[in-house]
Design a protein around this motif. Sequence first.
Motif, short mmCIF file in Angstrom:
data_model
loop_
_atom_site.label_atom_id
_atom_site.label_comp_id
_atom_site.label_asym_id
_atom_site.label_seq_id
_atom_site.Cartn_x
_atom_site.Cartn_y
_atom_site.Cartn_z
N ASP A 156 0.82 -1.21 0.00
CA ASP A 156 0.00 0.00 0.00
C ASP A 156 0.85 1.26 0.00
N LYS A 157 1.99 1.22 0.66
CA LYS A 157 2.89 2.39 0.68
C LYS A 157 3.60 2.54 -0.67
N VAL A 158 4.02 1.41 -1.24
CA VAL A 158 4.77 1.47 -2.51
C VAL A 158 3.89 1.99 -3.64
N MET A 159 2.65 1.52 -3.69
CA MET A 159 1.78 1.87 -4.80
C MET A 159 1.39 3.34 -4.80
N LYS A 160 1.70 4.06 -3.73
CA LYS A 160 1.45 5.50 -3.67
C LYS A 160 2.65 6.31 -4.20
N LYS A 161 3.74 5.63 -4.50
CA LYS A 161 4.96 6.30 -4.96
C LYS A 161 5.06 6.21 -6.48
N PRO A 162 4.86 7.30 -7.21
CA PRO A 162 4.92 7.26 -8.69
C PRO A 162 6.26 6.78 -9.22
N MET A 163 7.33 6.99 -8.48
CA MET A 163 8.67 6.59 -8.95
C MET A 163 8.75 5.11 -9.30
N TYR A 164 8.01 4.28 -8.57
CA TYR A 164 8.17 2.83 -8.71
C TYR A 164 7.21 2.24 -9.75
N LEU A 165 6.14 2.98 -10.08
CA LEU A 165 5.12 2.44 -10.96
C LEU A 165 5.59 2.45 -12.41
N GLY A 166 5.39 1.33 -13.08
CA GLY A 166 5.80 1.21 -14.48
C GLY A 166 7.21 0.72 -14.66
N GLY A 167 8.02 0.79 -13.61
CA GLY A 167 9.39 0.31 -13.68
C GLY A 167 9.60 -0.96 -12.88
N LEU A 168 9.23 -0.90 -11.58
CA LEU A 168 9.39 -2.05 -10.70
C LEU A 168 8.09 -2.81 -10.48
N VAL A 169 6.97 -2.16 -10.72
CA VAL A 169 5.68 -2.82 -10.57
C VAL A 169 4.68 -2.10 -11.47
N SER A 170 3.82 -2.86 -12.11
CA SER A 170 2.80 -2.24 -12.96
C SER A 170 1.72 -1.60 -12.09
N GLY A 171 0.98 -0.69 -12.68
CA GLY A 171 -0.02 0.03 -11.92
C GLY A 171 -1.09 -0.86 -11.34
N ASP A 172 -1.35 -2.02 -11.95
CA ASP A 172 -2.35 -2.95 -11.43
C ASP A 172 -1.74 -4.08 -10.62
N SER A 173 -0.43 -4.00 -10.37
CA SER A 173 0.31 -5.02 -9.59
C SER A 173 0.31 -6.39 -10.24
N ALA A 174 -0.01 -6.44 -11.53
CA ALA A 174 0.01 -7.74 -12.21
C ALA A 174 1.42 -8.17 -12.58
N LEU A 175 2.32 -7.21 -12.76
CA LEU A 175 3.68 -7.50 -13.21
C LEU A 175 4.68 -6.82 -12.31
N GLY A 176 5.82 -7.46 -12.13
CA GLY A 176 6.94 -6.87 -11.42
C GLY A 176 8.13 -6.71 -12.34
N GLY A 177 9.10 -5.93 -11.90
CA GLY A 177 10.27 -5.71 -12.74
C GLY A 177 11.56 -5.77 -11.95
N VAL A 178 12.61 -6.23 -12.62
CA VAL A 178 13.96 -6.23 -12.05
C VAL A 178 14.85 -5.46 -13.02
N ILE A 179 15.49 -4.40 -12.53
CA ILE A 179 16.35 -3.56 -13.37
C ILE A 179 17.80 -3.89 -13.06
N ILE A 180 18.55 -4.29 -14.09
CA ILE A 180 19.95 -4.67 -13.92
C ILE A 180 20.80 -3.60 -14.58
#
Length: 810
Positions: A156-180
Amino acid sequence: MTQRTGKDAMSALGSFFERIGAWSHDHRWVVIIGSFVVWALGGYLSASARVDNSVASFFDTDDPTYGAYLDYRDDFESDEVGYIVYRAPGGVWDLGAMRAVEALTRELEDEVPFVKEVTSLSNVEFMEGAPPDDILVYDLLSDFPESQDQLYAIRDKVMKKPMYLGGLVSGDSALGGVIIEMNRSSVDVVEKLRLDPEGGDGLANLYPQVSYRAIEAILARPEYAGFEFFHTGDVALNSTYNIVFIEDELPILTALSVLLISLSLGFVFRRPLGVIGPLMVIVFAMAISLAMIGILGWQIDFMFGLMPILLITVGVANAVHILSEFDIYHRKLGDRRESIRRTLYLVGAPCLLASLTTAAGFLSLSLSPVKTVAHLAIYSSAGVIAAFVASVTILVAFLTFGREPKTEKEQRRLAARQRRSERFGSALRAVAAFVIRFRNPILLAFAVVFVASAWGITKLTVDSNFLLEFSEDIPVRRTTQFVDDHMSGNYSIVYVFDSGEEGGIKNPAVLREIERVQTQAEKHPLVTKTYSVVDMMKDINQSFHNGDPEYYDIPQNRELVAQYLLVYEMSGGEELRDYVTMDYARATLELRCKMKETSLLEGVVEDIDNYLEAQPLQASTTSVTGIGALWLKFVEYITWSQIQGGLLALTVVSLMMIFVFRSVKIGLVSMLPNISPVILVIGAMGWLGIYLDYYRLLIAPVAIGIAVDDTIHLMTRYHHEFTKSRDYEKALYDSMEGVGRALFTTSAILVIGFMVNVFSVMDGQQSFGILLSAVIVIALVADFLFMPALILWLKPFGPEAQTAADARRR
C-alpha cells in the motif's frame, strides 16, 4: 593472331592482358606458388586484427556526438540495462513469490558479470518520514515481512509512490520488474568488454553476451519455475542479435551460400576447375582485405559481414566471364595457351574496368562519418582489385591444367556440351532479335516503369527499427513488445542539464526547468516512463511531510533543497547519485521509450526541441545523449552517407566510362542500365510501403557493382563487335551470343547464392537477400533489353557502314 580493328584504349588493354595470359600459362607454377605466399603473408598480416562489434567501432574519437556520450559516461557511468519483467505465481505481492524475487535479485547481483547494481521490489531504496523533522531511507524489504498482511501493508505504501510504478511494478500489480544496471557499455573498447582478459575476442567472452547468458541461466533455475519471465533491455537485445545472427546464423548462411554457388558453378562448367578456380579467386581477395585491415591497425567490425558478399559477387563474375570465354575458344581451337590469350584479349579489359569502377564506387564511401563504413570502403576496394588480379593470374594458371578429350566417351561429353552451348546461343540470339524487332516498345515500357518507380520513390521513407530486424519467431522481439506495452519502454534517451556552477542543481529554478521538460516529454505517446532528480526531490519533500500528497513538489528555496539533500545523504540515501554529478552541477532526465522507428523516436527529441525553442531554459542548458541518442545519430550518419556515397559512386563510374570510351554519349548511355536496378527496386519499396533503413541501404554499393559489371561487359563487347562490322544489329547478335551466356550464368548463380537469406530468422537479412536478388535480376533484364534498345536508338558508337544501312533498307 587475334583480329583487331583500331588501336583504341580497350584494344590496347586487350593486347596487354593477352600477354599476361600467355605469361601466366608459361609460368603457372610461379603464379600458383606466388599465390600461396600471398595467402600466407595475408594471414600473417591479418593476425593482429580483432573482432570489434562495439558501438565504439562506428565513431571516430573526435565525433562530437560520441564525445558528448563519453562525457556523459564519465559523469554517470553506463546507461545500458538488463530488464526482467515477471508474472509471479500468486501475484507480485505474494509472500512466497517475493522471497523468490529477493533471492533472484541477490543471485543476479552476485553472479552476472559486469553488473553495477540490481534493483527490484525486494531491495529498492525507500523513503518515509520520521516525525518531527527527519526521514528514514532503507531498502524496502531489508526487514523482510513475516506475514502476508505485513507485505500487503508495504504494498500500500509502494503503490502511492509514482517513482516505482511502471518500472518495478505495474499500476495494477500484475507485473513486477527487475532492473539490472551494467557497468559496461557497447561503446567501450573491446579490451574492457572481455570477461577473461586472456580469453580472446570471441563473442562468448565479451559483454553483453557473457552477462546475457548468465542472466538466462539464473532465470532457468528450478526455483523460479513458476515465474513467467520477460527478459529484454539493452543486454538482451544486443546479445540476441550477436548470438543468433553473427555467431550462429551468419556462418551457416555464408557456408550455405558458398555451397550453392559452388554447386551451381559445377553444374554450369561440369568440371572441378569451374568450382575451384572461382573459389581460389574469392579466397585470395578475402586474404588481401584481411591483410589490409591488419596493416592499417583496424578491427573486424560490424560492416565486415558485407565484404564477403561483395567479393563473392566480383570474384564469381570475373571467373565466369573468363571460364565461359575460354570454353568457347578451347572448343574451337583445342589449344589451351592460344585460348587463354584470346580470352584475356576479349575479357581482360572489361574485367579490369568493372573492377576499377566497383572499387572507385566503394572508395566514395570512405568519406562517410561512420568509421566502419569508411573502413569497409577501403579494405573492400583492395579486395575487389585483388579479385581481378587473381582472376587473370591464378585462375588462368589453373586453366593450364587438364588434358584434351581423347576417348570416345570424352568426345561424346564434349559434343553434348557443344550442343547445349549452341542451344543457349540460339536463345541469346532470339533475345537479340526480340530487341531489334521491338526496340521502341521496350524503350517505352522502360520509360513507363521508370516514371512509376520515380513516383514510388516520392512515397519512400528512410527509417529504421532495430527491433524489427528480428523475426517474430525470436522471443526477444515478442518480450520487448510486451514490456513496451505493459511496463517502461526499452529505448533510452537522456537529457543532461548543466546549471553552469557547482551546486547549481540545488537551485529550485533549475529543478523546475527539469520538471517542465519532464512533463512535456511525458505527453509524448512513445515515452512510457521518465526518471530524474526531480522525482527524488519530490519524494524527499513528501517524506519530510509524513507522506502528505500536497508536498509531492519541489521545495520552494535553495536552502531547503540543500537541507533536505544533506539529511537524505546522512540517512544513507544513495539512489540520487544516479541522477546528479558529485558536485551537483549537472543532472539527467532519462526518457524510457517504446522501441519504434527512428523517425518516431526522433520525433520525441524534435518535440522537446520545439518546446524549448518556444519556452527556452533560463537557469540551465541541456543536451541530448545516451546510448539511444547515439544510435539515432548512427542511423542518421549511415543513412545519408550511403545515399550520398551511392550518388558519388554513380558519378565516378559515369566519368570513368566516359574516359575509357572517349565519349560522353557512351558513358551516359551506359549509366541508364546501371541505375535501373536501384531506381526500380527503391521505387517498388515506396509503392509497397517498405521503408529504406540503414541495413537495406547496404544493398546500394553491391547493386551498383553488379549492374556496372554486367553493363561494362556487354557495352565493351558490343563496341568491339561494332568496330569489326560497323553494323549495330549484327554487333548485337555477336555480342549477345559472345558475352550473354556469362552474364546470365553470373546472375543466376548469385541469385541462387543470395536467396539463402530467405531462411534467416532475422527479418532484415531476409529482405536483404530478396532485394539483392531482385536487383541482380533487374540488372540482367536492363542489360539484355534496355541497353541494346538504347544503343540501337542512339547509335553512340558512330555511323554504320553504308552496306549495312543499305541492306536493312532493302
